[in-house]
Enzyme design. Sequence first.
Site, PDB file in Angstrom:
ATOM      1  N   ARG A 224      59.664   4.341  28.811  1.00  0.00           N
ATOM      2  CA  ARG A 224      59.330   3.716  27.537  1.00  0.00           C
ATOM      3  C   ARG A 224      58.042   4.274  26.953  1.00  0.00           C
ATOM      4  O   ARG A 224      57.727   4.027  25.793  1.00  0.00           O
ATOM      5  CB  ARG A 224      59.231   2.192  27.699  1.00  0.00           C
ATOM      6  CG  ARG A 224      58.093   1.751  28.586  1.00  0.00           C
ATOM      7  CD  ARG A 224      58.198   0.279  28.928  1.00  0.00           C
ATOM      8  NE  ARG A 224      57.345  -0.551  28.101  1.00  0.00           N
ATOM      9  CZ  ARG A 224      57.154  -1.853  28.290  1.00  0.00           C
ATOM     10  NH1 ARG A 224      57.804  -2.475  29.267  1.00  0.00           N
ATOM     11  NH2 ARG A 224      56.372  -2.530  27.511  1.00  0.00           N
TER      12      ARG A 224
ATOM     13  N   GLU B 101      64.725  -7.773  33.427  1.00  0.00           N
ATOM     14  CA  GLU B 101      64.244  -6.448  33.047  1.00  0.00           C
ATOM     15  C   GLU B 101      64.795  -5.367  33.967  1.00  0.00           C
ATOM     16  O   GLU B 101      64.739  -4.189  33.659  1.00  0.00           O
ATOM     17  CB  GLU B 101      62.717  -6.393  33.136  1.00  0.00           C
ATOM     18  CG  GLU B 101      62.020  -7.384  32.252  1.00  0.00           C
ATOM     19  CD  GLU B 101      60.536  -7.454  32.541  1.00  0.00           C
ATOM     20  OE1 GLU B 101      59.764  -6.938  31.727  1.00  0.00           O
ATOM     21  OE2 GLU B 101      60.158  -8.026  33.575  1.00  0.00           O
TER      22      GLU B 101
ATOM     23  N   HIS C 181      51.778  -0.320  25.807  1.00  0.00           N
ATOM     24  CA  HIS C 181      51.089  -1.583  25.567  1.00  0.00           C
ATOM     25  C   HIS C 181      50.066  -1.510  24.450  1.00  0.00           C
ATOM     26  O   HIS C 181      49.768  -2.515  23.817  1.00  0.00           O
ATOM     27  CB  HIS C 181      50.527  -2.127  26.877  1.00  0.00           C
ATOM     28  CG  HIS C 181      51.626  -2.686  27.713  1.00  0.00           C
ATOM     29  ND1 HIS C 181      52.308  -1.916  28.630  1.00  0.00           N
ATOM     30  CD2 HIS C 181      52.243  -3.881  27.699  1.00  0.00           C
ATOM     31  CE1 HIS C 181      53.268  -2.658  29.164  1.00  0.00           C
ATOM     32  NE2 HIS C 181      53.248  -3.845  28.623  1.00  0.00           N
TER      33      HIS C 181
ATOM     34  N   ARG D 181      54.073 -16.077  31.424  1.00  0.00           N
ATOM     35  CA  ARG D 181      54.626 -15.109  32.369  1.00  0.00           C
ATOM     36  C   ARG D 181      53.539 -14.785  33.394  1.00  0.00           C
ATOM     37  O   ARG D 181      52.389 -14.513  33.012  1.00  0.00           O
ATOM     38  CB  ARG D 181      55.035 -13.832  31.645  1.00  0.00           C
ATOM     39  CG  ARG D 181      55.502 -12.780  32.633  1.00  0.00           C
ATOM     40  CD  ARG D 181      56.023 -11.555  31.942  1.00  0.00           C
ATOM     41  NE  ARG D 181      54.957 -10.725  31.407  1.00  0.00           N
ATOM     42  CZ  ARG D 181      55.189  -9.591  30.752  1.00  0.00           C
ATOM     43  NH1 ARG D 181      56.427  -9.202  30.520  1.00  0.00           N
ATOM     44  NH2 ARG D 181      54.188  -8.867  30.301  1.00  0.00           N
TER      45      ARG D 181
ATOM     46  N   ASN E 144      62.336  -4.136  26.565  1.00  0.00           N
ATOM     47  CA  ASN E 144      61.483  -2.944  26.692  1.00  0.00           C
ATOM     48  C   ASN E 144      61.718  -2.286  28.052  1.00  0.00           C
ATOM     49  O   ASN E 144      61.969  -1.091  28.147  1.00  0.00           O
ATOM     50  CB  ASN E 144      60.001  -3.308  26.583  1.00  0.00           C
ATOM     51  CG  ASN E 144      59.658  -3.989  25.270  1.00  0.00           C
ATOM     52  OD1 ASN E 144      60.387  -3.841  24.308  1.00  0.00           O
ATOM     53  ND2 ASN E 144      58.573  -4.735  25.247  1.00  0.00           N
ATOM     54  N   ASP E 145      61.639  -3.096  29.102  1.00  0.00           N
ATOM     55  CA  ASP E 145      61.844  -2.536  30.434  1.00  0.00           C
ATOM     56  C   ASP E 145      63.330  -2.353  30.747  1.00  0.00           C
ATOM     57  O   ASP E 145      63.723  -1.360  31.344  1.00  0.00           O
ATOM     58  CB  ASP E 145      61.188  -3.425  31.503  1.00  0.00           C
ATOM     59  CG  ASP E 145      59.718  -3.071  31.664  1.00  0.00           C
ATOM     60  OD1 ASP E 145      59.409  -1.867  31.722  1.00  0.00           O
ATOM     61  OD2 ASP E 145      58.881  -3.989  31.704  1.00  0.00           O
TER      62      ASP E 145
ATOM     63  N   ARG F  54      51.785 -13.078  27.815  1.00  0.00           N
ATOM     64  CA  ARG F  54      51.549 -12.043  28.829  1.00  0.00           C
ATOM     65  C   ARG F  54      50.191 -12.303  29.467  1.00  0.00           C
ATOM     66  O   ARG F  54      49.155 -11.870  28.957  1.00  0.00           O
ATOM     67  CB  ARG F  54      51.552 -10.658  28.170  1.00  0.00           C
ATOM     68  CG  ARG F  54      52.893 -10.211  27.608  1.00  0.00           C
ATOM     69  CD  ARG F  54      52.760  -8.816  27.011  1.00  0.00           C
ATOM     70  NE  ARG F  54      54.026  -8.173  26.758  1.00  0.00           N
ATOM     71  CZ  ARG F  54      54.604  -8.047  25.560  1.00  0.00           C
ATOM     72  NH1 ARG F  54      54.016  -8.549  24.491  1.00  0.00           N
ATOM     73  NH2 ARG F  54      55.751  -7.426  25.433  1.00  0.00           N
TER      74      ARG F  54
ATOM     75  N   CYS G 154      63.036 -11.408  24.652  1.00  0.00           N
ATOM     76  CA  CYS G 154      61.623 -11.329  24.276  1.00  0.00           C
ATOM     77  C   CYS G 154      61.113  -9.887  24.227  1.00  0.00           C
ATOM     78  O   CYS G 154      59.924  -9.661  24.063  1.00  0.00           O
ATOM     79  CB  CYS G 154      60.749 -12.162  25.209  1.00  0.00           C
ATOM     80  SG  CYS G 154      60.676 -11.516  26.878  1.00  0.00           S
TER      81      CYS G 154
END
Length: 742
Positions: free
Chosen positions: A627, A593, A354, A498, A616-617, A461, A664
Amino acid sequence: MSAPRRLLARLRETMAQSAAPLAALSQLIAAELESEVCSIYTLRPGDILELVATVGLKPTAIGRTRLRVGEGVVGLVAATGTALNLPDAQNHPAFAYRPETGEEPYASMLAVPVRRAGRTRGVLAVQSLQPRLYARDEADELETVAMLLAELLPVATDAAPPEEGFGATLPRRFAATPLAPGLAIGGILRRGVLAQPERLLAEDVAAERVRLEAAWQAMQQGVDALLADRVPDTGASRDVLEAYRLVAADAGWFERVAAAVTGGLTAEAAVHRVAGELRRRMRHLGDPYLRERLADLDDLAGRLLGALGAAPAPGPLAPGTILLARRLGPAELIDWQARGIVGLVVEEGTPHGHAAILARALGLPALGGASGLLETASDGEELVLDADEGRVILRPELDVAQGYRAALAARSAEQVSLRAWRGRKAMTADGTRLRLMLNIGLPHEIEQLDITGAEGVGLFRTEIAMMAAGATMPDAAEQAAIYARVLNGAKGRELIFRTLDLGSDKLLPGAPPTSEANPAMGWRSLRIGLDRPAVMRRQLNALLLAADGRPLSVMFPMVATVEEFQAARALLDAEVARFGRKPVRLSVGTMLEVPALLWQLPGLLASTDFISVGTNDLMQFLFAADRTAPDIADRYDVLSAPILDLLEDLAEKAEAAGVSLSVCGDAAGEPVVALTLAALGIGTLSMSAHALLPLKAWLARIDLPAFRPVLASIRRSASGGASLRETINAWTREQGVPGGSI
Ligand code: PEP
Ligand code: MG
């Protein structure tokens, strides 16, 4: 007088008087810890630990018993920098039996590393006949003595202090992993290296306590003053400082520092000792986010040392400062950016962590890895940070520095020319329209909608906004104020909120550390939301309050089963039913995800209004590839046959069901990935702001109908899961449109 203080006072006396201080020290420690054995090992060239003093083991072993770092319990303590407290040491898997020591009768062992300036210098160990676990106080006492011992042990590593003499003036290059694109050139500021205390033992404990308390107050006031200075700033920086203040005010670690002072240390030594101890303990937890939080801790320890007069208070940064850090938590990154750094190297940073996502969102060039740089570089030295090429140049040659300055100037000209793309539609050369959206997490980032001309926000987020807002979860009204600011800034453009995706590597400041072995697969995100419906409902209520009748889009993260999605949706429906001013349009979506969801598509497509793929996930779970782990960051690729197959299948089914689909994850902002997704029929892509305009300009030069058969043929010839990126890149190069990744 407390036990540790008494011991320290005696140690000081003994060491001053004794001709053989190490032997005297072992005697004293053995007696104090009621142990038959106390041994001191020092690090010799070649990473060898040599027994240099002992009471209890055979004196003839001194100078003879040698262990490699990593070998035996003692070697393990040196290798990990972590103490071991073993009631039955001989049955520990690492135990290495050395007959010359005569240690057979001793059952238990407590061994602590002797460290100075971040390097292991030796190991201090006690052993006893009785199998017992040493008490916490005893372990603390031994760690304190190890600090003192660190001053005594000769520096005996063969790793000569890096970069001394002439070598320290030569340019050095380091390979690094791009975290956020861009170039920067400027002076180095290393963070996280605390000045060593000059004095270890306090002359007058009461006076030292007073000094510490005064410094603590001064540190609090310093943080408050910084906060006050920031009040005119908008949003995030002020929020971040507020969060810092709350963490700084946490009395827990101060009490431990105070206890170490009561034990006889100077305030500076106590800060070091407690920071070091927490650092080792937290690193041991293995949670990537906690490792990032260590950075915050170092920062606070540095501030406290500053208040003690042991380190300069953080003043204004020199213009063009590049920050080097071992690790950096998201909140701190925002803070440094607000202080004006122009680039960032985070040794433990990874492209999908992150901190990297945040650096990209803030447009701050950043690199991860570059191992050895922190040890080699000094503050103020010039550094070129090339996050496009994954390269760091320390003390660049004049010509090289000049070249980079020119490139930087050209970049800003290029950015200016890209601005022309702001008002244009995103489409390929043949006229195929794409919808490019933004991923943001801080309220002020909504400005990027106007700056980039994005069609909306595909991913807000909310947990990032909460992390920036403070240590505790804001109440519904406070949250609503944040969401309303974002909604107002969106001026009617689509905006997908989200719900909180906390846990794993995103914890609110001050949140208790998780003890889970695999927090990314643990109690996180929607799982917390469903188990703590009050928190979830508060957020949903805040979103409704913020929307105040306007259209509202909500998306749930980390959905693993259709039932979870339905339960989350039911919570939202219940909130809507209770709410007066209902949104004119409510759209409820799922993040895809978790791979299991791919095998529940009929149920999912029947219950969700839209799906957004979080690559990403999804990638981390599909390939079982953390990751946040730097070593495997580039090992698996979205642009591989299995992923393209599943995305194509998903796109077809979503279209047939009339459910809109977007991607996304960060990959969506990379030109070749965006192109490939468009070819698969996924035309809505959400990405960091920095990626959007370059992507729009790039796509306009691509003929999508010409690419489709090329992609089909590349996929046909793929037989496994390897990356297809190079082959796709080769085609774009042939078309005269290189630069497939950003
Ligand atoms: C993702 O997992 O792809 C995603 C967009 O969510 P985050 O990066 O916040 O986990
Ligand atoms: Mg995710």
